[in-house]
Design a protein around this motif. Sequence first.
Motif, PDB file in Angstrom:
ATOM      1  N   ASN A   1       0.871  -1.187   0.000  1.00 53.45           N
ATOM      2  CA  ASN A   1       0.000   0.000   0.000  1.00 53.45           C
ATOM      3  C   ASN A   1       0.904   1.232   0.000  1.00 53.45           C
ATOM      4  O   ASN A   1       1.903   1.266   0.699  1.00 53.45           O
ATOM      5  CB  ASN A   1      -0.983  -0.008   1.165  1.00 53.45           C
ATOM      6  CG  ASN A   1      -0.281   0.018   2.507  1.00 53.45           C
ATOM      7  OD1 ASN A   1       0.897  -0.314   2.575  1.00 53.45           O
ATOM      8  ND2 ASN A   1      -0.986   0.430   3.527  1.00 53.45           N
ATOM      9  N   PRO A   2       0.540   2.171  -0.850  1.00 51.31           N
ATOM     10  CA  PRO A   2       1.438   3.319  -1.071  1.00 51.31           C
ATOM     11  C   PRO A   2       1.718   4.086   0.226  1.00 51.31           C
ATOM     12  O   PRO A   2       0.925   4.055   1.155  1.00 51.31           O
ATOM     13  CB  PRO A   2       0.683   4.203  -2.071  1.00 51.31           C
ATOM     14  CG  PRO A   2      -0.716   3.708  -2.096  1.00 51.31           C
ATOM     15  CD  PRO A   2      -0.721   2.305  -1.585  1.00 51.31           C
ATOM     16  N   ASN A   3       2.868   4.708   0.296  1.00 54.24           N
ATOM     17  CA  ASN A   3       3.305   5.585   1.398  1.00 54.24           C
ATOM     18  C   ASN A   3       3.648   4.851   2.690  1.00 54.24           C
ATOM     19  O   ASN A   3       4.320   5.380   3.525  1.00 54.24           O
ATOM     20  CB  ASN A   3       2.246   6.667   1.743  1.00 54.24           C
ATOM     21  CG  ASN A   3       1.718   7.310   0.478  1.00 54.24           C
ATOM     22  OD1 ASN A   3       2.498   7.471  -0.476  1.00 54.24           O
ATOM     23  ND2 ASN A   3       0.430   7.600   0.427  1.00 54.24           N
ATOM     24  N   ALA A   4       3.134   3.632   2.895  1.00 49.71           N
ATOM     25  CA  ALA A   4       3.549   2.935   4.133  1.00 49.71           C
ATOM     26  C   ALA A   4       4.891   2.268   3.847  1.00 49.71           C
ATOM     27  O   ALA A   4       5.124   1.806   2.736  1.00 49.71           O
ATOM     28  CB  ALA A   4       2.527   1.885   4.511  1.00 49.71           C
ATOM     29  N   LYS A   5       5.774   2.263   4.823  1.00 50.15           N
ATOM     30  CA  LYS A   5       7.013   1.516   4.595  1.00 50.15           C
ATOM     31  C   LYS A   5       7.510   0.922   5.917  1.00 50.15           C
ATOM     32  O   LYS A   5       7.072   1.306   6.987  1.00 50.15           O
ATOM     33  CB  LYS A   5       8.083   2.384   3.935  1.00 50.15           C
ATOM     34  CG  LYS A   5       8.456   3.677   4.587  1.00 50.15           C
ATOM     35  CD  LYS A   5       9.454   4.389   3.648  1.00 50.15           C
ATOM     36  CE  LYS A   5      10.121   5.604   4.253  1.00 50.15           C
ATOM     37  NZ  LYS A   5       9.344   6.487   5.040  1.00 50.15           N
ATOM     38  N   VAL A   6       8.440  -0.007   5.777  1.00 54.86           N
ATOM     39  CA  VAL A   6       8.932  -0.690   6.975  1.00 54.86           C
ATOM     40  C   VAL A   6       9.793   0.291   7.786  1.00 54.86           C
ATOM     41  O   VAL A   6      10.464   1.154   7.225  1.00 54.86           O
ATOM     42  CB  VAL A   6       9.739  -1.948   6.549  1.00 54.86           C
ATOM     43  CG1 VAL A   6      11.066  -1.590   5.931  1.00 54.86           C
ATOM     44  CG2 VAL A   6       9.927  -2.891   7.721  1.00 54.86           C
ATOM     45  N   THR A   7       9.762   0.175   9.087  1.00 51.09           N
ATOM     46  CA  THR A   7      10.511   1.123   9.935  1.00 51.09           C
ATOM     47  C   THR A   7      11.969   0.688  10.097  1.00 51.09           C
ATOM     48  O   THR A   7      12.320  -0.460   9.859  1.00 51.09           O
ATOM     49  CB  THR A   7       9.917   1.123  11.374  1.00 51.09           C
ATOM     50  OG1 THR A   7       9.914  -0.234  11.811  1.00 51.09           O
ATOM     51  CG2 THR A   7       8.550   1.726  11.424  1.00 51.09           C
ATOM     52  N   LEU A   8      12.794   1.610  10.520  1.00 52.55           N
ATOM     53  CA  LEU A   8      14.191   1.346  10.943  1.00 52.55           C
ATOM     54  C   LEU A   8      14.987   0.609   9.865  1.00 52.55           C
ATOM     55  O   LEU A   8      15.740  -0.330  10.161  1.00 52.55           O
ATOM     56  CB  LEU A   8      14.179   0.542  12.251  1.00 52.55           C
ATOM     57  CG  LEU A   8      13.434   1.160  13.440  1.00 52.55           C
ATOM     58  CD1 LEU A   8      13.487   0.218  14.655  1.00 52.55           C
ATOM     59  CD2 LEU A   8      14.023   2.511  13.814  1.00 52.55           C
ATOM     60  N   LEU A   9      14.813   1.020   8.613  1.00 54.15           N
ATOM     61  CA  LEU A   9      15.482   0.318   7.501  1.00 54.15           C
ATOM     62  C   LEU A   9      16.996   0.257   7.689  1.00 54.15           C
ATOM     63  O   LEU A   9      17.610  -0.817   7.568  1.00 54.15           O
ATOM     64  CB  LEU A   9      15.148   0.994   6.169  1.00 54.15           C
ATOM     65  CG  LEU A   9      15.802   0.337   4.939  1.00 54.15           C
ATOM     66  CD1 LEU A   9      15.123  -1.005   4.634  1.00 54.15           C
ATOM     67  CD2 LEU A   9      15.767   1.243   3.716  1.00 54.15           C
ATOM     68  N   GLU A  10      17.611   1.379   8.012  1.00 48.97           N
ATOM     69  CA  GLU A  10      19.084   1.404   8.153  1.00 48.97           C
ATOM     70  C   GLU A  10      19.538   0.488   9.291  1.00 48.97           C
ATOM     71  O   GLU A  10      20.562  -0.185   9.198  1.00 48.97           O
ATOM     72  CB  GLU A  10      19.562   2.830   8.427  1.00 48.97           C
ATOM     73  CG  GLU A  10      19.308   3.818   7.282  1.00 48.97           C
ATOM     74  CD  GLU A  10      19.814   3.299   5.930  1.00 48.97           C
ATOM     75  OE1 GLU A  10      19.129   3.533   4.921  1.00 48.97           O
ATOM     76  OE2 GLU A  10      20.879   2.614   5.904  1.00 48.97           O
ATOM     77  N   ASP A  11      18.755   0.443  10.376  1.00 51.54           N
ATOM     78  CA  ASP A  11      19.131  -0.439  11.494  1.00 51.54           C
ATOM     79  C   ASP A  11      19.023  -1.900  11.072  1.00 51.54           C
ATOM     80  O   ASP A  11      19.809  -2.750  11.487  1.00 51.54           O
ATOM     81  CB  ASP A  11      18.212  -0.183  12.695  1.00 51.54           C
ATOM     82  CG  ASP A  11      18.424   1.218  13.266  1.00 51.54           C
ATOM     83  OD1 ASP A  11      17.804   2.157  12.731  1.00 51.54           O
ATOM     84  OD2 ASP A  11      19.253   1.349  14.189  1.00 51.54           O
ATOM     85  N   ARG A  12      18.018  -2.186  10.225  1.00 52.65           N
ATOM     86  CA  ARG A  12      17.855  -3.574   9.740  1.00 52.65           C
ATOM     87  C   ARG A  12      19.049  -3.983   8.878  1.00 52.65           C
ATOM     88  O   ARG A  12      19.603  -5.081   9.031  1.00 52.65           O
ATOM     89  CB  ARG A  12      16.546  -3.707   8.954  1.00 52.65           C
ATOM     90  CG  ARG A  12      15.311  -3.540   9.828  1.00 52.65           C
ATOM     91  CD  ARG A  12      13.999  -3.691   9.065  1.00 52.65           C
ATOM     92  NE  ARG A  12      12.907  -3.105   9.808  1.00 52.65           N
ATOM     93  CZ  ARG A  12      12.203  -3.763  10.762  1.00 52.65           C
ATOM     94  NH1 ARG A  12      12.474  -5.015  11.039  1.00 52.65           N
ATOM     95  NH2 ARG A  12      11.238  -3.149  11.418  1.00 52.65           N
ATOM     96  N   VAL A  13      19.487  -3.060   8.028  1.00 56.58           N
ATOM     97  CA  VAL A  13      20.657  -3.356   7.186  1.00 56.58           C
ATOM     98  C   VAL A  13      21.880  -3.608   8.071  1.00 56.58           C
ATOM     99  O   VAL A  13      22.612  -4.590   7.887  1.00 56.58           O
ATOM    100  CB  VAL A  13      20.926  -2.189   6.204  1.00 56.58           C
ATOM    101  CG1 VAL A  13      22.243  -2.393   5.468  1.00 56.58           C
ATOM    102  CG2 VAL A  13      19.778  -2.056   5.202  1.00 56.58           C
ATOM    103  N   ALA A  14      22.042  -2.767   9.090  1.00 55.80           N
ATOM    104  CA  ALA A  14      23.214  -2.911   9.985  1.00 55.80           C
ATOM    105  C   ALA A  14      23.158  -4.243  10.737  1.00 55.80           C
ATOM    106  O   ALA A  14      24.165  -4.940  10.881  1.00 55.80           O
ATOM    107  CB  ALA A  14      23.254  -1.744  10.968  1.00 55.80           C
TER     108      ALA A  14
END
Length: 371
Positions: free
Chosen positions: A168-181
């Motif tokens: 669904n547009p505009n919603a996104k997963v939180t803490l993306l950079e922390d997930r990558v780390a």
Amino acid sequence: MEVSRSRKLTPSWNIHIQQFDFSKVFFSRSNMSVLSPKKSGEFITKNAKNVFIEESGIKKLAHEIAEELKSKELSIDGFSQHELHPQKADEAAVDWIFFADTLNFCFWSADKDHKSWEVSWNGKTYTGYFAFCAAIKKALENGIPITSPKFYSQVTSEQLEKILRSDNPNAKVTLLEDRVACLHQTGKKLIEKYKGSFVECIKECSNSAQSLLKLIVQEFPCFCDEATFHGQRVAIYKRAQILIGDIWACFRGQGLGHFTDIDTITMFADYRIPQVMIHFGAMKYSDELMALLKSDTFLENGSENEVEIRGCSIEVVEQVADEVRKILQSQGHSDLTVNAILIDHFLWDYRRKHAEELESIPFHKTLSIYY
Ligand SMILES: Nc1nc2c(c(CN[C@H]3C=C[C@H](O)[C@@H]3O)cn2[C@@H]2O[C@H](COP(=O)(O)O)[C@@H](O)[C@H]2O)c(=O)[nH]1
């Protein structure tokens, strides 16, 4: 990529590995010894000011759980019965579970209207944790080896954002950079030290859940979910313990899922289970804390209120487990397995089945990589 230290969300991980006998303490920061999750639950409950355990609710919960254990509605099979979970108990399932539990946190959206992150698969739309599982499913079906440490130890933010994109547009997963780390940290360690698979970690622990728990929080700092509460270092270890619980359930307690001390694992202190405990009257918030949560105020990871909610939920499940054992004993069913993992599954699945009913009970919002 180092985990972002500047962001308040991720407490600094300058952890000092104590040259300790790990049978007593786990991982500790700033030279304090840390209580086990079970002992932490007891200590936090004793010292809590805004969260209380209610005997009547414990008994009510215990009776419902005892019935579901007897009818087999609640059993170790629950994990594999879900279509989005691995259906085969093999080494690929272990790597799936390790990847999933490395990122098994914070699926609510922090933006003001809390637009939910949704992922559709096979004609069904999922939210929250199952949206995450659906995203893994879709990645694997599209030939992306998302659960392979070789892949995720080098994954870029752009790649992960695309894999975890919402339908669904505009919603996104939180803490993306922390997930990558987190993925870089865990993937690199598995490759460097454990032949590229969490299976090696399990094999090192001679079927002891406690040894595996210590290995996880020692080798993978992003699982080291601790806090200082009233001057005492306490451990919650939600993702470290759910990792063990999921492997135990997926393998139905056999083979790589066989742990002689699985009953020492506590429940997994997330942001959903407290809602169910309040619903059953097993846990209660002070008026002040309830008002704070209803005002949608975020709680800081490691703050008194947040630690009280998580620590008391551990203690509630321990007391419910004792009560369930007593009930089953009195009814001649002492052969049935009763542990915190199964009680946790009941509570967590209850919330999904009764989402409407529980709508009016706020869940505590903490932006954190730990749950
Ligand atoms: N305590 C506990 N917390 C659990 C789980 C699971 C998934 N396992 C279940 C699935 C099938 C198996 O049979 C297990 O029953 C996810 N979570 C947490 O919930 C939060 C997500 O919630 P929502 O936003 O509503 O999807 C987030 O903190 C996530 O880490 C569990 O089992 N116990």
